[in-house]
Design a protein around this motif. Structure first.
Motif, PDB file in Angstrom:
ATOM      1  N   VAL A 149       4.350   4.135  -2.430  1.00  0.00           N
ATOM      2  CA  VAL A 149       2.926   3.048  -1.682  1.00  0.00           C
ATOM      3  C   VAL A 149       2.639   2.212  -2.845  1.00  0.00           C
ATOM      4  CG1 VAL A 149       0.572   2.521  -0.684  1.00  0.00           C
ATOM      5  CG2 VAL A 149       2.281   4.231   0.230  1.00  0.00           C
ATOM      6  N   ILE A 150       2.969   0.546  -2.864  1.00  0.00           N
ATOM      7  CA  ILE A 150       2.408   0.241  -4.130  1.00  0.00           C
ATOM      8  C   ILE A 150       0.872  -0.843  -3.445  1.00  0.00           C
ATOM      9  CG2 ILE A 150       2.998  -2.153  -5.498  1.00  0.00           C
ATOM     10  CD1 ILE A 150       5.953  -0.968  -4.790  1.00  0.00           C
ATOM     11  N   GLY A 151      -0.304  -0.246  -4.399  1.00  0.00           N
ATOM     12  CA  GLY A 151      -1.163  -1.134  -3.709  1.00  0.00           C
ATOM     13  C   GLY A 151      -2.531  -0.062  -3.129  1.00  0.00           C
ATOM     14  N   SER A 152      -3.957  -0.035  -3.770  1.00  0.00           N
ATOM     15  CA  SER A 152      -4.400   0.836  -3.604  1.00  0.00           C
ATOM     16  C   SER A 152      -5.760   0.613  -2.798  1.00  0.00           C
ATOM     17  CB  SER A 152      -4.545   1.793  -4.311  1.00  0.00           C
ATOM     18  OG  SER A 152      -5.197   1.701  -5.205  1.00  0.00           O
ATOM     19  N   GLY A 153      -5.549  -0.429  -1.702  1.00  0.00           N
ATOM     20  CA  GLY A 153      -6.047  -1.048  -1.171  1.00  0.00           C
ATOM     21  C   GLY A 153      -6.381  -0.600   0.411  1.00  0.00           C
ATOM     22  N   PRO A 154      -7.476  -1.174   1.341  1.00  0.00           N
ATOM     23  CA  PRO A 154      -7.181   0.148   2.423  1.00  0.00           C
ATOM     24  C   PRO A 154      -6.535   0.156   3.504  1.00  0.00           C
ATOM     25  CG  PRO A 154      -8.586  -1.871   2.774  1.00  0.00           C
ATOM     26  CD  PRO A 154      -8.027  -1.722   0.833  1.00  0.00           C
ATOM     27  N   ALA A 155      -5.245  -1.108   3.019  1.00  0.00           N
ATOM     28  CA  ALA A 155      -3.324  -0.571   4.092  1.00  0.00           C
ATOM     29  C   ALA A 155      -2.851   0.731   3.222  1.00  0.00           C
ATOM     30  CB  ALA A 155      -3.212  -1.922   4.417  1.00  0.00           C
ATOM     31  N   GLY A 156      -2.848   0.140   1.619  1.00  0.00           N
ATOM     32  CA  GLY A 156      -2.334   0.841   1.580  1.00  0.00           C
ATOM     33  C   GLY A 156      -2.705   2.986   1.581  1.00  0.00           C
ATOM     34  N   LEU A 157      -3.971   2.700   1.179  1.00  0.00           N
ATOM     35  CA  LEU A 157      -4.880   3.846   1.505  1.00  0.00           C
ATOM     36  C   LEU A 157      -4.191   4.464   2.748  1.00  0.00           C
ATOM     37  CD1 LEU A 157      -8.102   3.659  -0.507  1.00  0.00           C
ATOM     38  CD2 LEU A 157      -5.158   4.899  -1.391  1.00  0.00           C
ATOM     39  N   ALA A 158      -4.149   3.737   3.584  1.00  0.00           N
ATOM     40  CA  ALA A 158      -3.811   4.302   5.395  1.00  0.00           C
ATOM     41  C   ALA A 158      -3.269   4.607   5.872  1.00  0.00           C
ATOM     42  CB  ALA A 158      -4.979   3.132   6.377  1.00  0.00           C
ATOM     43  N   ALA A 159      -1.998   3.986   4.543  1.00  0.00           N
ATOM     44  CA  ALA A 159      -0.360   3.998   5.222  1.00  0.00           C
ATOM     45  C   ALA A 159      -0.328   5.791   3.839  1.00  0.00           C
ATOM     46  CB  ALA A 159       0.212   3.100   4.567  1.00  0.00           C
ATOM     47  N   ALA A 160      -0.603   6.082   2.849  1.00  0.00           N
ATOM     48  CA  ALA A 160      -0.754   7.190   2.692  1.00  0.00           C
ATOM     49  C   ALA A 160      -1.208   8.156   2.863  1.00  0.00           C
ATOM     50  CB  ALA A 160      -0.979   6.111   0.882  1.00  0.00           C
ATOM     51  N   GLN A 161      -2.388   7.982   3.044  1.00  0.00           N
ATOM     52  CA  GLN A 161      -2.799   9.153   4.014  1.00  0.00           C
ATOM     53  C   GLN A 161      -1.573   9.566   5.013  1.00  0.00           C
ATOM     54  OE1 GLN A 161      -6.745   9.551   5.538  1.00  0.00           O
ATOM     55  NE2 GLN A 161      -6.771  11.271   3.796  1.00  0.00           N
ATOM     56  N   GLN A 162      -1.430   8.793   6.305  1.00  0.00           N
ATOM     57  CA  GLN A 162      -0.888   9.153   7.183  1.00  0.00           C
ATOM     58  C   GLN A 162       0.262   9.946   6.653  1.00  0.00           C
ATOM     59  OE1 GLN A 162      -3.355   8.962   9.606  1.00  0.00           O
ATOM     60  NE2 GLN A 162      -1.755   7.863  11.280  1.00  0.00           N
ATOM     61  N   LEU A 163       1.125   9.288   6.148  1.00  0.00           N
ATOM     62  CA  LEU A 163       2.493   9.642   5.487  1.00  0.00           C
ATOM     63  C   LEU A 163       2.703  10.873   5.007  1.00  0.00           C
ATOM     64  CD1 LEU A 163       4.424   6.496   4.408  1.00  0.00           C
ATOM     65  CD2 LEU A 163       4.946   7.285   6.133  1.00  0.00           C
ATOM     66  N   THR A 164       1.460  11.158   3.982  1.00  0.00           N
ATOM     67  CA  THR A 164       1.224  12.697   3.852  1.00  0.00           C
ATOM     68  C   THR A 164       0.936  13.315   4.947  1.00  0.00           C
ATOM     69  OG1 THR A 164       0.152  11.204   1.526  1.00  0.00           O
ATOM     70  CG2 THR A 164      -0.661  14.356   1.972  1.00  0.00           C
ATOM     71  N   ARG A 165       0.138  13.086   5.525  1.00  0.00           N
ATOM     72  CA  ARG A 165       0.317  14.370   6.706  1.00  0.00           C
ATOM     73  C   ARG A 165       0.723  14.345   7.281  1.00  0.00           C
ATOM     74  NH1 ARG A 165      -6.007  12.460   8.470  1.00  0.00           N
ATOM     75  NH2 ARG A 165      -7.535  13.246   6.685  1.00  0.00           N
ATOM     76  N   ALA A 166       1.872  13.613   8.224  1.00  0.00           N
ATOM     77  CA  ALA A 166       3.231  13.597   8.360  1.00  0.00           C
ATOM     78  C   ALA A 166       4.359  14.633   7.919  1.00  0.00           C
ATOM     79  CB  ALA A 166       4.014  12.252   8.526  1.00  0.00           C
ATOM     80  N   GLY A 167       4.291  14.913   6.311  1.00  0.00           N
ATOM     81  CA  GLY A 167       4.444  15.742   5.191  1.00  0.00           C
ATOM     82  C   GLY A 167       5.841  15.220   4.558  1.00  0.00           C
ATOM     83  N   HIS A 168       5.441  13.706   4.351  1.00  0.00           N
ATOM     84  CA  HIS A 168       5.929  13.072   3.303  1.00  0.00           C
ATOM     85  C   HIS A 168       5.157  13.492   2.093  1.00  0.00           C
ATOM     86  CE1 HIS A 168       8.166  11.763   6.391  1.00  0.00           C
ATOM     87  NE2 HIS A 168       7.469  11.089   7.067  1.00  0.00           N
ATOM     88  N   THR A 169       6.427  13.511   0.774  1.00  0.00           N
ATOM     89  CA  THR A 169       5.197  13.542   0.185  1.00  0.00           C
ATOM     90  C   THR A 169       5.112  12.231  -0.707  1.00  0.00           C
ATOM     91  OG1 THR A 169       6.732  15.629  -0.894  1.00  0.00           O
ATOM     92  CG2 THR A 169       6.019  13.765  -3.105  1.00  0.00           C
ATOM     93  N   VAL A 170       4.478  11.209  -1.159  1.00  0.00           N
ATOM     94  CA  VAL A 170       3.975  10.561  -0.931  1.00  0.00           C
ATOM     95  C   VAL A 170       2.966  10.068  -2.433  1.00  0.00           C
ATOM     96  CG1 VAL A 170       2.372   8.287   0.102  1.00  0.00           C
ATOM     97  CG2 VAL A 170       3.439   9.727   1.401  1.00  0.00           C
ATOM     98  N   ALA A 171       3.280   8.629  -3.559  1.00  0.00           N
ATOM     99  CA  ALA A 171       3.041   8.791  -4.452  1.00  0.00           C
ATOM    100  C   ALA A 171       1.917   6.898  -4.570  1.00  0.00           C
ATOM    101  CB  ALA A 171       4.062   8.718  -6.082  1.00  0.00           C
ATOM    102  N   VAL A 172       0.802   6.475  -5.017  1.00  0.00           N
ATOM    103  CA  VAL A 172       0.636   5.402  -4.662  1.00  0.00           C
ATOM    104  C   VAL A 172       0.731   4.909  -5.708  1.00  0.00           C
ATOM    105  CG1 VAL A 172      -1.802   4.741  -4.085  1.00  0.00           C
ATOM    106  CG2 VAL A 172      -0.838   6.502  -2.956  1.00  0.00           C
ATOM    107  N   TYR A 173       1.286   4.018  -5.745  1.00  0.00           N
ATOM    108  CA  TYR A 173       1.117   3.180  -7.467  1.00  0.00           C
ATOM    109  C   TYR A 173      -0.431   2.502  -7.045  1.00  0.00           C
ATOM    110  CZ  TYR A 173       5.362   5.479  -8.907  1.00  0.00           C
ATOM    111  OH  TYR A 173       6.212   6.204  -8.969  1.00  0.00           O
ATOM    112  N   GLU A 174      -1.384   1.997  -8.718  1.00  0.00           N
ATOM    113  CA  GLU A 174      -1.783   1.167  -8.365  1.00  0.00           C
ATOM    114  C   GLU A 174      -1.904   0.244  -9.685  1.00  0.00           C
ATOM    115  OE1 GLU A 174      -4.976  -2.281  -8.728  1.00  0.00           O
ATOM    116  OE2 GLU A 174      -4.561  -0.706  -6.583  1.00  0.00           O
TER     117      GLU A 174
END
Length: 500
Positions: A149-174
């Protein structure tokens, strides 16, 4: 509903704010600590639990507002937190920063003051944190798929949390040195103390989300190479290309973009500076732009001890009542006074203002400055010349005036994602007619496995839309990776706020 006559017997009440003279001397949030809880139960009881709750239509997240209103009125905070978090990853953000279009859609708002939905939301999540109801929710099993996930504003954080909880390995780049995007460096501390952000980030780390700070995708890391390393990519870089004001004198020293100024003030609160490199202390400041960013600048300028400050709004001053051409349940353009405007009015911060610190129907025509100093040093701004305009945007004869200004802040909004950072070109992405990253109805770009969420695809919008887009884009990515998804998708890229 908890009380069938609550909306008749209980008037709307807002939580008290700290005295102006006190709060402008610090950077804490403006509300009286603990001032919301004594009144919030009765305020939640004003909710009519409408058969068709139009507050839902006003909220792109689809928040279950009547449900958690009733639970709060019955003092059932745990279940209220569950219902609130069912649709919103970060209600402590929206409860402080959203302009609450849900309240404009409240059925009570047809002829009465609306339910204080945003205050109830904030009370629920704050109580949930205090009571230990908010805990990490790591996935039961991993999918074996990876997402950047590129960007750690509210959209990026929401996408990252949802995908992590779905079982994917997520890295957020800021690209900044800390996580949070504009939540971190754009929103002043007095609107949202960063402890709320840090607390939520700790939850995400405990769930398994990884964060990579100080990495500019497109500059430090080639975007195409990053795409090759992950199974999917989510672009959530926001709309950070600020609008310029191309008038004579723009080159003068002392004229700054709002997003050059605000992050430095926030960095003082982070401990990076004892005193910001750009400060309004002792200066006569003019803020060009009448929106929320301009109000953020206003509150910051006041706390830095400006000699005076005036905010220019090119629009006609709106009325205090809903206009006939903006009927319920749309979010109307009416005169609103933020905490910063309240402060400016009480302090008498602007000798030139029409009201609080604002001059309405005012267009800047040029900046004036002193002559360059020895050695060819850049001249500094000394004044701003403006002209009054009518409702059609035409200059009014004889309305020119000059405002003293040895510091000017430009808060004119944003025109889309930045084009010169390498990200767009390296992935071969296209832009739409409005200059945003083009995407289809499933948030996907023309580059395989690359999706866009938030303002980068929608354009400058509200935090509640950013979170909704992050959740919806996460569902699209999950479907792409797994073939199907159970993640919620509250909005589509084509959805827009209710307007007339």
């Amino acid at each position: 509903m908890a009380d069938p006559k609550g909306f008749l017997s209980t008037p709307r009440r807002l939580p008290p704010r700290r005295p102006v003279a006190e709060r402008v001397r610090d950077w804490n949030e403006v509300q009286v600590p603990g001032g919301l809880l004594p009144i919030v139960g009765a305020q939640a009881g004003r909710c009519m639990d409408c058969g068709i709750p139009f507050c839902h239509a006003g909220c792109p997240l689809g928040n279950l507002i009547p449900e958690w209103n009733e639970l709060v009125s019955r003092d059932d905070w745990r279940r209220a937190s569950e219902r609130l978090h069912a649709t919103n990853n970060f209600p402590e953000f929206t409860g402080r920063l959203c302009p609450a279009p849900c309240e404009s859609g409240c059925v009570l708002a047809i002829n009465q003051p609306a339910v204080t939905i945003e205050d109830v939301e904030r009370a629920i999540v704050d109580r949930a944190w205090e009571s230990g109801y908010v805990i990490p929710k790591p996935p039961e099993r991993l999918s074996g798929k990876t997402v950047a996930v590129i960007g750690s504003g509210p959209a990026g954080l929401a996408a990252a949390q949802q995908l992590t909880r779905a079982g994917h390995t997520v890295a957020v780049y800021e690209r900044a040195d800390r996580v949070g995007g504009l939540l971190r460096y754009g929103i002043p501390e007095f609107k949202m103390e960063k402890r709320h952000l840090d607390r939520r980030l700790a939850q995400m780390r405990a769930e398994g989300t990884k964060f990579r700070t100080g990495v500019g995708v497109g500059t430090d890391v080639d975007a195409a190479e990053l795409r090759a390393r992950y199974d999917a990519l989510v672009i959530a870089v926001g709309a950070t290309a600020w609008r310029e004001l191309s008038v004579p004198g723009r080159e003068l020293a002392g004229i700054h973009q709002a997003m050059e100024y605000l992050p430095l003030a926030n960095r003082v609160q982070e401990g990076d500076f004892a005193r910001p490199p750009i400060t309004a202390e002792g200066r006569h400041v003019v803020i060009v732009g009448g929106g929320d960013t301009g109000a953020d600048c206003l509150g910051t300028v006041l706390r830095q001890g400006a000699a005076s400050v005036t905010q220019l709004d090119i629009h006609v001053r709106p009325g205090t009542e809903r206009p006939e051409d903006q009927p319920w349940p749309v979010h109307p353009k009416i005169y609103r006074m933020s905490a910063a405007h309240e402060e400016a009015q009480e302090l008498g911060a602007s000798p030139d203002a029409d009201v609080d610190a604002r001059l309405f129907s005012a267009a800047t025509i040029r900046f004036e400055g002193a002559h360059p100093g020895p050695g060819g040093a850049t001249a500094g701004v000394r004044a701003l010349r403006l002209v009054g305009i009518d409702a059609d945007g035409r200059p009014e004869s004889g309305s020119e005036r000059v405002l003293r200004a040895d510091m000017v802040l430009l808060a004119l909004g944003f025109s889309g994602p930045e084009r010169d950072g390498g990200l767009i070109d390296q992935l071969g992405l296209e832009l739409d007619a409005r200059g945003n990253i083009a995407r289809d109805e499933g948030f996907a770009t023309g580059c395989e496995g690359v999706f866009v969420a938030g303002d980068a695809g929608r354009g400058q919008s509200l935090i509640v839309w950013a979170i909704a887009e992050g959740r919806s884009a996460a569902a699209a990515v999950d479907r792409y990776l797994a073939g199907s998804t159970t993640l919620p998708a509250p909005v589509t890229p084509a959805d827009r706020p209710m307007v007339v």
